[in-house]
Design a protein around this motif. Sequence first.
Motif, PDB file in Angstrom:
ATOM      1  N   VAL A 120       2.071   3.139  -2.486  1.00 34.94           N
ATOM      2  CA  VAL A 120       1.644   4.236  -3.316  1.00 34.94           C
ATOM      3  C   VAL A 120       0.261   4.902  -2.709  1.00 34.94           C
ATOM      4  O   VAL A 120       0.616   6.221  -2.725  1.00 34.94           O
ATOM      5  N   ALA A 121      -0.506   4.026  -2.364  1.00 33.80           N
ATOM      6  CA  ALA A 121      -1.715   4.633  -1.776  1.00 33.80           C
ATOM      7  C   ALA A 121      -1.571   5.691  -0.682  1.00 33.80           C
ATOM      8  O   ALA A 121      -2.211   6.705  -0.515  1.00 33.80           O
ATOM      9  N   LYS A 122      -0.594   5.098   0.524  1.00 31.29           N
ATOM     10  CA  LYS A 122      -0.295   5.871   1.235  1.00 31.29           C
ATOM     11  C   LYS A 122       0.284   7.238   1.039  1.00 31.29           C
ATOM     12  O   LYS A 122       0.154   8.351   1.719  1.00 31.29           O
ATOM     13  N   LEU A 130      -1.297   9.782 -10.320  1.00 34.02           N
ATOM     14  CA  LEU A 130      -2.216  10.068  -9.193  1.00 34.02           C
ATOM     15  C   LEU A 130      -1.831  11.681  -9.177  1.00 34.02           C
ATOM     16  O   LEU A 130      -2.648  12.282  -8.287  1.00 34.02           O
ATOM     17  N   ALA A 154       0.501  -1.275 -11.000  1.00 33.50           N
ATOM     18  CA  ALA A 154      -0.520  -1.569  -9.908  1.00 33.50           C
ATOM     19  C   ALA A 154      -0.757  -2.988  -9.993  1.00 33.50           C
ATOM     20  O   ALA A 154      -0.916  -3.573  -8.861  1.00 33.50           O
ATOM     21  N   GLN A 193      -9.187   0.679 -12.997  1.00 37.32           N
ATOM     22  CA  GLN A 193      -9.340   1.440 -11.794  1.00 37.32           C
ATOM     23  C   GLN A 193      -8.257   2.619 -11.956  1.00 37.32           C
ATOM     24  O   GLN A 193      -8.361   3.570 -11.333  1.00 37.32           O
ATOM     25  N   GLN A 194      -7.296   2.490 -12.834  1.00 41.55           N
ATOM     26  CA  GLN A 194      -6.493   3.439 -13.137  1.00 41.55           C
ATOM     27  C   GLN A 194      -6.690   4.449 -14.265  1.00 41.55           C
ATOM     28  O   GLN A 194      -5.984   5.183 -14.596  1.00 41.55           O
ATOM     29  N   GLN A 231       3.094   5.318 -11.334  1.00 38.54           N
ATOM     30  CA  GLN A 231       1.743   5.549 -10.469  1.00 38.54           C
ATOM     31  C   GLN A 231       1.394   6.731  -9.884  1.00 38.54           C
ATOM     32  O   GLN A 231       0.417   7.266  -9.916  1.00 38.54           O
ATOM     33  N   ASP A 237       0.150   8.958  -1.630  1.00 38.82           N
ATOM     34  CA  ASP A 237      -1.004   9.492  -2.449  1.00 38.82           C
ATOM     35  C   ASP A 237      -1.832  10.329  -1.333  1.00 38.82           C
ATOM     36  O   ASP A 237      -2.291  11.440  -1.539  1.00 38.82           O
ATOM     37  N   ALA A 238      -2.484   9.477  -0.372  1.00 39.83           N
ATOM     38  CA  ALA A 238      -3.228  10.064   0.634  1.00 39.83           C
ATOM     39  C   ALA A 238      -2.677  11.150   1.245  1.00 39.83           C
ATOM     40  O   ALA A 238      -3.219  12.095   1.914  1.00 39.83           O
ATOM     41  N   ASP A 281       0.934  -1.194  -0.196  1.00 42.23           N
ATOM     42  CA  ASP A 281       0.045   0.093  -0.155  1.00 42.23           C
ATOM     43  C   ASP A 281       0.672   1.245   0.016  1.00 42.23           C
ATOM     44  O   ASP A 281       0.356   2.281   0.252  1.00 42.23           O
TER      45      ASP A 281
END
Length: 474
Positions: A100-102, A130, A432, A469-470, A126, A104-105, A98
């Motif tokens: 990349v998600a973190k 974003l 991803a 999703q991307q 990625q 980005d968040a 996770d």
Amino acid sequence: MEQKTDLSRRTFLGMSALGVLGLAGCGGSPASTPQVDVKVPQALLDQAASLRGGSVGMLSQKLYSESANKALDASLQVFAQATGTTVRNDLVSGDAGDMVAKMDAEVKAGTSRDLAFVSDRRFVGQLHNLGALTDVTDVVEEMRKLYGDPATEANNYCVFDGRWFAIPYHFIASAMYLRKDWYQEKGLPLKPYYSWEELRDNALAVSDPAKKRFGWGLTVNRSGDANGFIANVINTYGGAMADNTGTKVVFNSPETVAAVTFIGDIYTNPKYAPMLPPGIGSWTDSSNNENWLAQILGLTLNQFSVYADSKTKNNPVYANTHPFNGATGPALDKPLAFGESNSFVVFKGAKNPDLAKVVAKFMVGGSALLGVAKGAPCLVNPSWDKVWDSDPYYTSGDPAFPALREQTRTPLPVTTKTGYAFPQAPSPGEQAATAAYVLTDMMQSVIQGTRPAEAVAAAHARIVQVFEQQGYKQ
């Protein structure tokens, strides 16, 4: 996300205008910091003068070598002391699913660090997709005047619409390793590359479970190494996850099915059981390193971390290691060996982007990189051409260096007989899908009895979902 070790949270507070600091070394300890006099160039001291008293937060992709992590921190300490700034450095595991998600968040919440270095091949696409990255073309062009060209692969993974969104930091070569003493005992040739079929057959020939010799050290369990292995076989067989634009999924093809059939046979055919070490089905990324260093493997695929470890820890396997560029398949008569770079990115909304850019410029060149490179020999290498000429270590420190430097200059792209050109356009969808372990899950399904064609079709469907999703409609 952070790896909470003694190095996981470091704050370097500037205390003086010193431009040089000797980094202490402890001699033979593999975790000691290599002795390097790290110097901040006067040009960077001048650029940082107006930023004195400022601070940046930085994420470092954790390196396999602890001494390299310490050397990196020590270089940052030199910079902070010399410039009167503060650099807060956190280690992060590149295999945290996770990550990349973190990142980005945190960017969207306004709580991100200022900069990070991450694998350009795995993550930059990625993060750019974003909208999390700042254009750093000005930095790259400034560095090009100083250091020449970066590794050829960086032009593919760091550039979007003609603009740079990552600064190449250090080059990580792709390689495979075999036990040259075992090969020589069996009269098998040592070559710059082999076909995948040759490697399989040779692995069986050198295996002797009674002597704890297992010729095949490649897993298909969830791990970064397994992702690389599976993708490489598929690509050299003529398959690909996406087309050359990186936007359309083309995974389900006869070539991919043939590659998956080849891989699956290794782990399910009783003929090859003698060459598989115990527990290979549950290996993680560190397992092949550990088993190689335990001297029970005849072949593995890895970044140069395992090579560096054997050298720095005086493991006898180092002298018996034959590094080579990889393997060929039916669709390609030379290996896909062009490596990747850990590259600096500056996040959107960075609180001190100017200081972040100066930190990146400092870390990329000269003595700041040298200590890290010595801490992880042949794993951490210059990405920039003239940095290779900055110290005799890069020309005479290890017999592998000339080949490593040549890999940074590999003419790209490499095109298969089926028309796929590698490296392909940066694909957030592919990055991803790879991070979601679609490839390894597919191979586990085959091992459990699913027909390769069915497993490929199911993986294709998953990949389509990830691409959509991307934002890539199929």
